[in-house]
Design an enzyme around this catalytic site. Sequence first.
Site, PDB file in Angstrom:
ATOM      1  N   ARG A 143      -8.695  -0.822   4.572  1.00 31.62           N
ATOM      2  CA  ARG A 143      -7.932   0.236   3.911  1.00 31.62           C
ATOM      3  C   ARG A 143      -6.551  -0.250   3.504  1.00 31.62           C
ATOM      4  NH1 ARG A 143      -7.067   5.262   7.053  1.00 31.62           N
ATOM      5  NH2 ARG A 143      -5.794   5.499   5.191  1.00 31.62           N
TER       6      ARG A 143
ATOM      7  N   ARG B  52       0.063  14.309  13.569  1.00 34.46           N
ATOM      8  CA  ARG B  52       0.427  14.207  12.139  1.00 34.46           C
ATOM      9  C   ARG B  52       0.487  15.576  11.461  1.00 34.46           C
ATOM     10  NH1 ARG B  52      -1.860   8.710   9.594  1.00 34.46           N
ATOM     11  NH2 ARG B  52       0.199   8.739   8.671  1.00 34.46           N
TER      12      ARG B  52
ATOM     13  N   LYS C 188       0.845  -1.214   0.000  1.00 36.34           N
ATOM     14  CA  LYS C 188       0.000   0.000   0.000  1.00 36.34           C
ATOM     15  C   LYS C 188       0.873   1.254   0.000  1.00 36.34           C
ATOM     16  CE  LYS C 188      -1.789   1.624   4.077  1.00 36.34           C
ATOM     17  NZ  LYS C 188      -1.554   3.044   4.375  1.00 36.34           N
ATOM     18  N   ASN C 189       1.845   1.305   0.921  1.00 38.25           N
ATOM     19  CA  ASN C 189       2.613   2.533   1.109  1.00 38.25           C
ATOM     20  C   ASN C 189       3.661   2.770   0.030  1.00 38.25           C
ATOM     21  OD1 ASN C 189       1.021   3.007   3.269  1.00 38.25           O
ATOM     22  ND2 ASN C 189       2.528   2.388   4.807  1.00 38.25           N
TER      23      ASN C 189
ATOM     24  N   CYS D 106      -5.299   7.863   9.512  1.00 40.75           N
ATOM     25  CA  CYS D 106      -5.465   7.187  10.805  1.00 40.75           C
ATOM     26  C   CYS D 106      -5.143   8.127  11.969  1.00 40.75           C
ATOM     27  CB  CYS D 106      -4.533   5.987  10.894  1.00 40.75           C
ATOM     28  SG  CYS D 106      -5.079   4.596   9.923  1.00 40.75           S
TER      29      CYS D 106
ATOM     30  N   ASP E  78       4.352   0.509  12.276  1.00 39.80           N
ATOM     31  CA  ASP E  78       3.120  -0.097  11.765  1.00 39.80           C
ATOM     32  C   ASP E  78       2.927  -1.534  12.230  1.00 39.80           C
ATOM     33  OD1 ASP E  78       3.264   1.630   8.547  1.00 39.80           O
ATOM     34  OD2 ASP E  78       2.661   2.281  10.543  1.00 39.80           O
TER      35      ASP E  78
HETATM   36  C1  EPZ Z   1       4.027   6.934   6.570  1.00 36.66           C
HETATM   37  O1  EPZ Z   1       3.209   7.948   7.145  1.00 36.66           O
HETATM   38  C2  EPZ Z   1       3.129   5.696   6.447  1.00 36.66           C
HETATM   39  N1  EPZ Z   1       1.992   6.015   5.615  1.00 36.66           N
HETATM   40  C3  EPZ Z   1       2.640   5.282   7.824  1.00 36.66           C
HETATM   41  O2  EPZ Z   1       1.900   4.065   7.696  1.00 36.66           O
HETATM   42  C4  EPZ Z   1       3.829   4.999   8.716  1.00 36.66           C
HETATM   43  O3  EPZ Z   1       3.375   4.739  10.015  1.00 36.66           O
HETATM   44  C5  EPZ Z   1       4.762   6.226   8.751  1.00 36.66           C
HETATM   45  O4  EPZ Z   1       5.139   6.608   7.422  1.00 36.66           O
HETATM   46  C6  EPZ Z   1       6.037   5.951   9.530  1.00 36.66           C
HETATM   47  O5  EPZ Z   1       6.707   4.866   9.020  1.00 36.66           O
HETATM   48  C7  EPZ Z   1       2.149   5.977   4.268  1.00 36.66           C
HETATM   49  O6  EPZ Z   1       3.210   5.732   3.721  1.00 36.66           O
HETATM   50  C8  EPZ Z   1       0.935   6.272   3.460  1.00 36.66           C
HETATM   51  P1  EPZ Z   1       5.973  10.336   8.657  1.00 36.66           P
HETATM   52  P2  EPZ Z   1       3.670   9.476   7.161  1.00 36.66           P
HETATM   53  O7  EPZ Z   1       5.834  11.621   7.923  1.00 36.66           O
HETATM   54  O8  EPZ Z   1       4.418   9.777   5.915  1.00 36.66           O
HETATM   55  C9  EPZ Z   1       6.197  13.583  12.161  1.00 36.66           C
HETATM   56  C10 EPZ Z   1       0.001   2.666   7.789  1.00 36.66           C
HETATM   57  O9  EPZ Z   1      -0.513   2.096   8.760  1.00 36.66           O
HETATM   58  N2  EPZ Z   1       6.007  14.621  11.122  1.00 36.66           N
HETATM   59  O10 EPZ Z   1       7.155   9.503   8.398  1.00 36.66           O
HETATM   60  O11 EPZ Z   1       2.491  10.284   7.501  1.00 36.66           O
HETATM   61  C11 EPZ Z   1       4.938  12.740  12.367  1.00 36.66           C
HETATM   62  O12 EPZ Z   1       4.012  13.370  13.199  1.00 36.66           O
HETATM   63  C12 EPZ Z   1       0.480   4.124   7.943  1.00 36.66           C
HETATM   64  O13 EPZ Z   1       0.162   2.147   6.694  1.00 36.66           O
HETATM   65  C13 EPZ Z   1       6.105  15.951  11.485  1.00 36.66           C
HETATM   66  O14 EPZ Z   1       6.331  16.277  12.653  1.00 36.66           O
HETATM   67  O15 EPZ Z   1       4.668   9.448   8.426  1.00 36.66           O
HETATM   68  C14 EPZ Z   1       5.503  11.458  12.960  1.00 36.66           C
HETATM   69  O16 EPZ Z   1       5.676  11.624  14.327  1.00 36.66           O
HETATM   70  C15 EPZ Z   1       0.111   4.698   9.266  1.00 36.66           C
HETATM   71  N3  EPZ Z   1       5.914  16.904  10.533  1.00 36.66           N
HETATM   72  C16 EPZ Z   1       6.848  11.347  12.255  1.00 36.66           C
HETATM   73  O17 EPZ Z   1       7.157  12.634  11.723  1.00 36.66           O
HETATM   74  C17 EPZ Z   1       5.670  16.570   9.221  1.00 36.66           C
HETATM   75  O18 EPZ Z   1       5.518  17.469   8.376  1.00 36.66           O
HETATM   76  C18 EPZ Z   1       6.880  10.332  11.119  1.00 36.66           C
HETATM   77  O19 EPZ Z   1       5.830  10.632  10.231  1.00 36.66           O
HETATM   78  C19 EPZ Z   1       5.588  15.211   8.857  1.00 36.66           C
HETATM   79  C20 EPZ Z   1       5.762  14.241   9.831  1.00 36.66           C
END
Ligand code: EPZ
Length: 417
Positions: A398, A121, A22-23, A116, A305
């Site tokens: 999803r 986020r 998916k990702n 989610c 995850d």
């Molecule tokens: C991706 O989400 C995945 N989703 C998530 O999987 C996964 O949990 C996550 O990466 C971490 O591995 C998809 O790829 C669609 P991040 P993403 O930006 O990109 C903070 C699933 O179950 N952050 O790496 O949204 C954030 O709050 C999903 O398949 C900021 O502070 O995650 C978090 O604490 C759930 N500011 C950390 O970084 C920003 O602008 C990592 O988030 C962006 C992120």
Amino acid sequence: MDSIQIHGGVALQGKVRIQGSKNAALPILAGTLLTKETSYIRNCPKIADVYGMINLLKSLGCHVSWEESGIRVNAKDICRGEMQGEAITGMRSSLCLLGALLGRCGEVVMEYPGGCVIGERPIDLHLSALSKMGVVFTEEQGRIRANARKLCGAHIKLSVASVGATENILLAAVMAQGETLIEGAAREPEVVALCYFLRCCGAVIEGIGSSRLHITGNRLLHGADFMVPSDRIVAGTYLFAAVATGGNVLLEAAPYTQMEAVLNVAEKMGAQCIAASEGLYVQAGERPMAVSQLRTAPYPGFPTDLQSMALAVLTTSEGQCRIEETIFENRFRVVEPLREMGADIQVCDAHRVIVKGVEKLHGAAMEAKELRGGAALVLAGLMAEGESIITDCKYIYRGYENICKDLRELGARIVSV
Ligand code: EPZ
């Protein structure tokens, strides 16, 4: 059919094929916007989020058809970069359309993405990086308007290895004037897959797989025929299902080279994991062993995850485990339903819990609140004595093509009702 009914206590046996990721599929589908030529994306999972992304691409004016082994996309006629509605507010990955549309049209109007509820986020890293590339952001009526008269390469240092921010910068940088250097980039296999797809389209990207990505922009990209890799999180889910039930399974096409941290934990829990050309063989012990510490981290660390699934397995392990969730601040929502099943879990704070293994869980009626937490409740149902009912399973669908059919193939007594 939005509920799942399980009769637990069966040790999983047999083989199951792991679906496409998916990702990886979602940002790659967004990347098809960067060329006027047709792309063919194979092995995309048939899940709600992919259907959501297809609807978004169609709403932008793309021609999209799902054929036998993949999705054919042609974006030559996209007319505007304006998006709204459930497909945006309901799905976090809609955000990666921002970088792609800025690269292609130079202007985007979109609602804030949802997804989610596993934490705040924020999207500050996306906005600050794209601003460095010349994008001007304004907010109007709760929507983001992004405008780039001239998208330019930039030197970007990410304070957090954000997967989404790295993908958005990549999608914009391949079309920007000049060079972009991303330091502190995410190294997840899904980011690597996006880099390889963009390279197949003619982009110039160096440092793939490292935290330092160098992109030479302003290239006319062409279409590509690309295979989405298997889903390491789905493979990890079924791996932990085998460990939870004392099973003996083959996970066909499991991307085990991307799962080192996960295999280490499964082996500490007493499972034997053997990699082979056809996939991953897992022979679990009768009862999982506790691991003293489990800490999530960006790749190649233990994936957040899979944290809920490991937590579910550890509820019946021999011993106690301290789990630390370092990525998201609201990812222990499975604790309450697991306690109702008889688990002994102490919540220390938003990032830490202590699980003391108990002999047995008993079946219960539970509600899925998010994707991975929902899958963890399915695992708990497989382990428990008696019947469990999980409602609101739309969250699970999803990310899992057909979790009930897959687990039934491994002998589980599970149906969607
Ligand atoms: C991706 O989400 C995945 N989703 C998530 O999987 C996964 O949990 C996550 O990466 C971490 O591995 C998809 O790829 C669609 P991040 P993403 O930006 O990109 C903070 C699933 O179950 N952050 O790496 O949204 C954030 O709050 C999903 O398949 C900021 O502070 O995650 C978090 O604490 C759930 N500011 C950390 O970084 C920003 O602008 C990592 O988030 C962006 C992120």
